[in-house]
Design a protein around this motif. Structure first.
Motif, PDB file in Angstrom:
ATOM      1  N   VAL A 256     -15.970  12.857  55.720  1.00  0.00           N
ATOM      2  CA  VAL A 256     -16.321  14.237  55.429  1.00  0.00           C
ATOM      3  C   VAL A 256     -17.192  14.244  54.182  1.00  0.00           C
ATOM      4  CG1 VAL A 256     -15.476  16.550  54.916  1.00  0.00           C
ATOM      5  CG2 VAL A 256     -14.129  15.018  56.358  1.00  0.00           C
ATOM      6  N   LYS A 257     -18.326  14.910  54.266  1.00  0.00           N
ATOM      7  CA  LYS A 257     -19.223  15.010  53.115  1.00  0.00           C
ATOM      8  C   LYS A 257     -19.507  16.480  52.855  1.00  0.00           C
ATOM      9  CE  LYS A 257     -22.235  11.007  52.670  1.00  0.00           C
ATOM     10  NZ  LYS A 257     -21.987   9.967  53.655  1.00  0.00           N
ATOM     11  N   VAL A 258     -19.662  16.822  51.575  1.00  0.00           N
ATOM     12  CA  VAL A 258     -20.097  18.183  51.242  1.00  0.00           C
ATOM     13  C   VAL A 258     -21.617  18.170  51.201  1.00  0.00           C
ATOM     14  CG1 VAL A 258     -19.990  20.039  49.543  1.00  0.00           C
ATOM     15  CG2 VAL A 258     -18.017  18.554  49.872  1.00  0.00           C
TER      16      VAL A 258
ATOM     17  N   GLU B   2     -23.827  28.556  63.243  1.00  0.00           N
ATOM     18  CA  GLU B   2     -23.120  29.436  62.311  1.00  0.00           C
ATOM     19  C   GLU B   2     -22.673  28.703  61.042  1.00  0.00           C
ATOM     20  OE1 GLU B   2     -19.475  30.826  63.962  1.00  0.00           O
ATOM     21  OE2 GLU B   2     -19.071  32.172  62.293  1.00  0.00           O
TER      22      GLU B   2
ATOM     23  N   ILE C 284     -28.843  30.542  53.565  1.00  0.00           N
ATOM     24  CA  ILE C 284     -27.434  30.822  53.834  1.00  0.00           C
ATOM     25  C   ILE C 284     -26.773  29.590  54.444  1.00  0.00           C
ATOM     26  CG2 ILE C 284     -25.854  32.340  55.073  1.00  0.00           C
ATOM     27  CD1 ILE C 284     -28.142  34.406  55.062  1.00  0.00           C
ATOM     28  N   LEU C 285     -27.513  28.868  55.273  1.00  0.00           N
ATOM     29  CA  LEU C 285     -27.029  27.561  55.717  1.00  0.00           C
ATOM     30  C   LEU C 285     -27.870  26.435  55.125  1.00  0.00           C
ATOM     31  CD1 LEU C 285     -26.019  27.909  59.477  1.00  0.00           C
ATOM     32  CD2 LEU C 285     -24.600  28.150  57.463  1.00  0.00           C
TER      33      LEU C 285
ATOM     34  N   HIS D  34     -29.424  25.767  52.462  1.00  0.00           N
ATOM     35  CA  HIS D  34     -29.216  25.327  51.079  1.00  0.00           C
ATOM     36  C   HIS D  34     -27.769  25.453  50.623  1.00  0.00           C
ATOM     37  CE1 HIS D  34     -33.505  25.278  51.071  1.00  0.00           C
ATOM     38  NE2 HIS D  34     -33.574  24.926  49.804  1.00  0.00           N
ATOM     39  N   THR D  35     -26.868  25.793  51.522  1.00  0.00           N
ATOM     40  CA  THR D  35     -25.465  25.969  51.133  1.00  0.00           C
ATOM     41  C   THR D  35     -24.670  24.709  51.459  1.00  0.00           C
ATOM     42  OG1 THR D  35     -25.572  28.348  51.386  1.00  0.00           O
ATOM     43  CG2 THR D  35     -23.402  27.346  51.573  1.00  0.00           C
ATOM     44  N   TYR D  36     -23.899  24.271  50.471  1.00  0.00           N
ATOM     45  CA  TYR D  36     -23.077  23.085  50.653  1.00  0.00           C
ATOM     46  C   TYR D  36     -21.768  23.469  51.329  1.00  0.00           C
ATOM     47  CZ  TYR D  36     -26.119  20.706  47.313  1.00  0.00           C
ATOM     48  OH  TYR D  36     -27.200  20.158  46.679  1.00  0.00           O
ATOM     49  N   GLU D  37     -21.450  22.780  52.411  1.00  0.00           N
ATOM     50  CA  GLU D  37     -20.168  22.974  53.082  1.00  0.00           C
ATOM     51  C   GLU D  37     -19.683  21.597  53.522  1.00  0.00           C
ATOM     52  OE1 GLU D  37     -21.047  27.368  55.109  1.00  0.00           O
ATOM     53  OE2 GLU D  37     -20.918  25.616  56.397  1.00  0.00           O
ATOM     54  N   PRO D  38     -18.376  21.450  53.703  1.00  0.00           N
ATOM     55  CA  PRO D  38     -17.896  20.154  54.193  1.00  0.00           C
ATOM     56  C   PRO D  38     -18.337  19.933  55.636  1.00  0.00           C
ATOM     57  CG  PRO D  38     -16.085  21.560  53.408  1.00  0.00           C
ATOM     58  CD  PRO D  38     -17.297  22.413  53.472  1.00  0.00           C
TER      59      PRO D  38
ATOM     60  N   SER E 168     -25.589  32.772  61.102  1.00  0.00           N
ATOM     61  CA  SER E 168     -24.518  32.668  60.100  1.00  0.00           C
ATOM     62  C   SER E 168     -23.919  34.026  59.739  1.00  0.00           C
ATOM     63  CB  SER E 168     -25.055  31.999  58.838  1.00  0.00           C
ATOM     64  OG  SER E 168     -26.011  32.841  58.232  1.00  0.00           O
TER      65      SER E 168
END
Ligand SMILES: Cc1ncc(C[n+]2csc(CCOP(=O)(O)OP(=O)(O)O)c2C)c(N)n1
Ligand code: SF4
Ligand SMILES: [Mg+2]
Lengths: 300, 186, 384
Positions: C4-6, C138, C169-170, C172-176, C268
């Motif tokens: 898993v990476k952010v 999304e 919103i996606l 440039h946004t960091y999510e796992p 999103s």
């Protein structure tokens, strides 16, 4: 004292660009525009394709320039400038149309429309401010990126492995009436050439080396110094091609080794001595060739 | 728990890296997170913001942060800007890279909630050798909020930075983090 | 072991392309897609991805180079946004009509002028009739996963596919993002082996002049392939879910079982709208949400099915077809025309050019739909 006064007089004092633009500190592109407008005067209209200048020109509802600006798509500067000039001539309006594009918009995506406009000898001044990469999108390589340079798409392990495209020669091959190179480190020279170009009809092309501290990883305070070193090392020769006649605007008294230019910029930090030697050889060859061309007199 | 953090700094100061660091540490602790920069063209030196959301449960929301619980200011020259306290209620916390006391920050910002200061630029100069205040500010945040454990952030720094700037650079950043953690004033 | 990476949505796209083992990448930078290109060029430079990266001079050439590579029989990938996509337009037709399963990530961004770099669906929806499959994502995880799903489905039906993610919103946004074992991915997505390619032993001419005698048949085959694609995508999604534990579907339903009204939305904003649905449910509204994941081919049957179960549909479009209405709104109404049960459908144009879509905006839209005239074209939040 009198010497100083004389120098100042070559650059008009009028300002056509407002202060407080949002460029980075030490941005050569911003300074280049300021100088160009001083040289061309108020009867100028500017066409800007996508580039750092799309941002520097200011967000709605502001504008950084006192003259009309048409913002246009990335690949279209020369074509839109052709249209603007045609429209103005139908309306019988006199104005210098200035197409103002980055190296990406000139060497790469815009080369098709520029080549076509030059072949038609459209009546405008085209300035390519060359910061040697796509800076607006965050420093990706362009075909103006020099051999060996780092960009985000030419990582240090695999820096650019092809030489910079020679745009001046490409434009000269279209046999346009006037082409000149300039840098932001030589304001008088740039202004003189623009004033001269303003009086010529047809396609006039400028290749202007414009310091980009952000992309070159150079100290912002060296904005003027870095391009001067480019000229003193013959990495970026200053010359004109006026109706087929080559003339070099500045011959360094003592040609400096290229390292002087390379070492002030982080984008060349990874280069080995051998690689620097290669660059030196390439620079020497190109310079010799230019000297020869100057001797030949009228070439077209 | 659902916490929103807003970071203020200038382009080139590592604001986004700070939000990313916190997010990475939260992930390692099994929390849910989201981190994002200001949505816009940034130029070197221009004021920019970044945001981190941390939660115990999945985060669905994809809109901006309007009412942060915590604001972290990486650049002391930004403190006078009213945007710093925008949407921050008096229950919120303000953490500033500032060489003086929290009271001095209160005078500048007029913020009535809790204020913490850390002399991050000095610490960064003494540890990293460059005025990069981002890891220090994360250290201060960890101390003040306990959002994540200090060790988690240390691991995160090593993971993120060792590969980018080498072990020595990562060590220096860890030291900066720890010192800021110890030296934050309330 | 999966990791898993952010990471940002852009990097999720790059990792997706890497793990799908793209073989030729030709791309051109444009905000807000740039990081996709940068990371991929790093992967290619350091050998993490054994692909050839062609650093073209424009998007038109990026797509053309991908088409060439696909014709030569390899898996080709690119990414772009807004003006880049628009410049590709000619070659988008070429890719689909030439039956090249190129996969592309498009970061939804508003079209100029005026310059805007923020999210808006007009860029991708304007490519509706080029013959590409279109997947609207999304989350960053979905961007990563959909890259493989798209390659697999597209290569089966021999059509190109575009996965779409919102600017910033996606992107440039960091999510796992969970990335499975490469071995498992390789099993799921075997190497590309097209039935026809440029081959000396099997010399063919691709795309030669075709008279009215046969042109229409070739178009019919594309239509057939799209109809098949609807089934194929579902199957591939199902297989993906069984292998990796994540299911998306072509029209994702959220709290729709007992819903009396439903919001229809893509991208999103759907996730913010899900939070809004939860809040409105707490307030007593029996509301659900249907997220349009697949736009081409359009999941008509699923739309009709959900329509048959509710009393009201509210479509939120981050786009507009000037002179008519929101594009999803139009499409949904068209698919309902032949349905027996047609609830009233309300359409809202909202969030253009990156105007933020908050929970309040969604609840506000739903409330306005209670009282407004169904004939109206509703622009949400316009200051004029
Ligand atoms: C068709 C299209 N492709 C890509 C872009 C994204 N884009 C905007 S500016 C830019 C780079 C400009 O580079 P250059 O012309 O050298 O000007 P600089 O930013 O360096 O000043 C790019 C790639 C765009 N606007 N339109
Ligand atoms: S990136 Fe370079 S060219 Fe662009 S504004 Fe900054 S200094 Fe100027
Ligand atoms: Mg450039």
């Amino acid at each position: 004292m009198s010497e100083k006064k004389k120098m100042r007089a070559t650059i008009p004092e009028e300002e056509y660009m407002f202060p407080g633009t949002v460029d980075c500190q030490g941005c050569g592109a911003a300074y280049a525009m300021r100088l160009a407008l001083k040289a061309l005067g108020p009867k100028t209209m500017v066409v800007i394709p996508a580039c750092c200048w799309s941002i520097i020109a200011g967000p709605f509802p502001t504008s950084a320039l006192k003259m009309p600006i048409y913002h246009t798509a990335f690949e279209t500067a020369a074509a839109v400038a052709s249209g603007v000039k045609a429209g103005l001539s139908i309306r019988e309006k006199e104005a210098t149309v200035l197409a103002w594009a980055g190296d990406g918009g000139t060497f790469d995506i815009g080369v098709q429309s520029l080549s076509a406009a030059a072949e038609r000898n459209e009546d405008f001044i085209y300035v390519c401010y060359d910061n040697e990469a796509y800076m607006n999108t965050g420093i990706q390589r362009s075909s103006a990126t020099p051999w060996g340079a780092w960009t985000t798409t030419t990582p240090r392990k695999h820096p650019k492995d092809r030489p910079k495209k020679n745009m001046m020669e490409i434009m000269a091959a279209h046999r346009i009436p006037y082409a000149a190179s300039a840098t932001v480190g030589h304001p008088e020279d740039f202004v003189r050439k623009l004033k001269k170009a303003r009086e010529i009809r047809g396609t006039r092309f400028f290749h202007v080396l414009a310091t980009c501290p952000t992309g070159w990883r150079s100290p912002p305070e060296l904005m003027l110094e870095v391009p001067r070193l480019a000229v003193e090392t013959c990495v970026f020769p200053l010359y004109e091609i006026d109706n087929g006649v080559y003339s070099i605007s500045k011959k360094p008294k003592e040609k400096l080794p290229v390292t002087e230019y390379l070492k002030v910029q982080g984008r060349f930090r990874h280069l080995t001595d051998q690689q620097i030697q290669y660059i030196q050889e390439h620079v020497d060859e190109t310079w010799e060739l230019l000297l020869k061309k100057e001797k030949l007199g009228r070439l077209f | 728990m659902f916490v929103e953090v807003r970071w203020h700094g200038r382009g080139g100061q590592g604001v986004v890296t700070a939000s990313e660091l916190l997010a990475g540490a939260a992930l390692a602790e099994g929390k849910y997170l989201q981190a994002f920069p200001e949505f816009g063209p940034e130029r070197m030196g221009a004021p920019i913001r970044a945001f981190t959301r941390i939660s115990d449960g999945p985060i669905e929301i994809h809109s901006h942060v309007y009412t942060p619980d915590i604001v972290v200011v990486l650049d002391p020259t930004l403190l006078e800007n009213p945007a710093i306290t925008e949407g921050l209620s008096d229950e919120g916390k303000l953490i500033a890279n500032f060489s003086g006391t929290p009271d001095e920050v209160r005078k500048i910002t007029k913020f009535m909630g809790r204020i913490y200061t850390v002399d991050a630029t000095r610490i960064a100069m003494e540890t990293i050798g460059r005025p990069i205040a981002n890891t220090c500010c994360v250290g201060a945040l960890v101390k003040v909020t306990s959002l994540v454990g200090l060790e988690q952030v240390e691991n995160q720094i090593r993971q993120m930075l060792e590969f980018k700037i080498g072990k020595k650079g990562a060590d220096a950043n860890v030291e900066a983090l720890r010192r800021a953690y110890d030296e934050v004033r309330s | 072991m999966s990791t898993v990476k952010v990471i940002t949505g852009n990097h999720a796209a790059s990792f997706g392309a890497r793990d799908s083992r793209a073989e030729v990448i030709a791309a051109y930078p444009i905000t807000p897609q740039t990081q996709i290109v940068e990371l991929l060029s790093e992967f290619c430079a350091d050998g993490t991805l054994k692909a050839k990266f062609i650093k073209v001079e424009s998007e038109h050439s990026a797509m053309a180079a991908c088409i060439g590579a696909s014709a030569a029989g390899v898996r080709a990938y690119t990414a772009t946004s807004a003006h880049g996509l628009a410049l590709m337009h000619e070659m988008l037709h070429w890719a689909a009509n030439g039956r090249h399963p190129v996969v592309m990530a498009n970061v939804n961004r508003a079209m100029g002028p005026p310059w805007s770099i923020w999210t808006d669906q007009n860029d991708s929806l304007a490519q509706r009739d080029t013959g590409w499959l279109q997947f609207y994502c999304e989350s960053n995880q979905e961007v990563y996963d959909t890259t493989m799903i798209a390659f697999k489905a597209c290569e089966q039906v021999l059509l190109p596919g575009m996965l779409v993610l919102d600017a910033f919103i996606l992107s440039h946004t960091y999510e796992p993002v969970e990335m499975p074992d490469q071995e498992l991915i390789d099993e799921f997505l075997p190497p590309f082996d097209p039935p026809y390619k440029m081959d000396l032993d099997d010399a063919r001419a691709f795309g030669a002049l075709t008279t009215p005698e046969w042109y229409m048949e070739l178009r019919y085959l594309i239509q057939e392939a799209h109809e098949k694609a609807l089934v194929t995508v579902r199957e591939v999604e199902k297989e993906f879910g069984e292998t990796f534990g994540r299911y998306y579907g072509t029209l994702e339903l959220y709290r729709c079982d007992d819903a009396e009204e439903v919001i229809l939305i893509a991208g999103s904003t759907a996730s913010t709208a899900k939070d809004a649905v939860d809040i409105m449910r707490k307030g007593g509204r029996k509301i659900g949400l249907a997220r349009i994941k697949l736009f081409r081919p359009f999941p008509n049957e699923e739309i009709r099915d959900i329509a048959s179960r509710v009393n009201k549909m509210i479509v939120i479009d981050r786009n507009v077809s000037f002179g008519n209405q929101g594009i999803f709104f139009n499409e949904i109404k068209a698919s309902l025309y032949s349905a027996k049960n047609r609830p009233p459908v309300y359409g809202f144009v909202a969030g253009l050019g990156g105007r933020d879509m908050k929970i309040d905006d969604i609840t506000g839209i739903v409330e306005q739909a209670d009282t407004c005239d169904i004939e109206e074209i509703l622009w949400w939040g316009v200051k004029l």
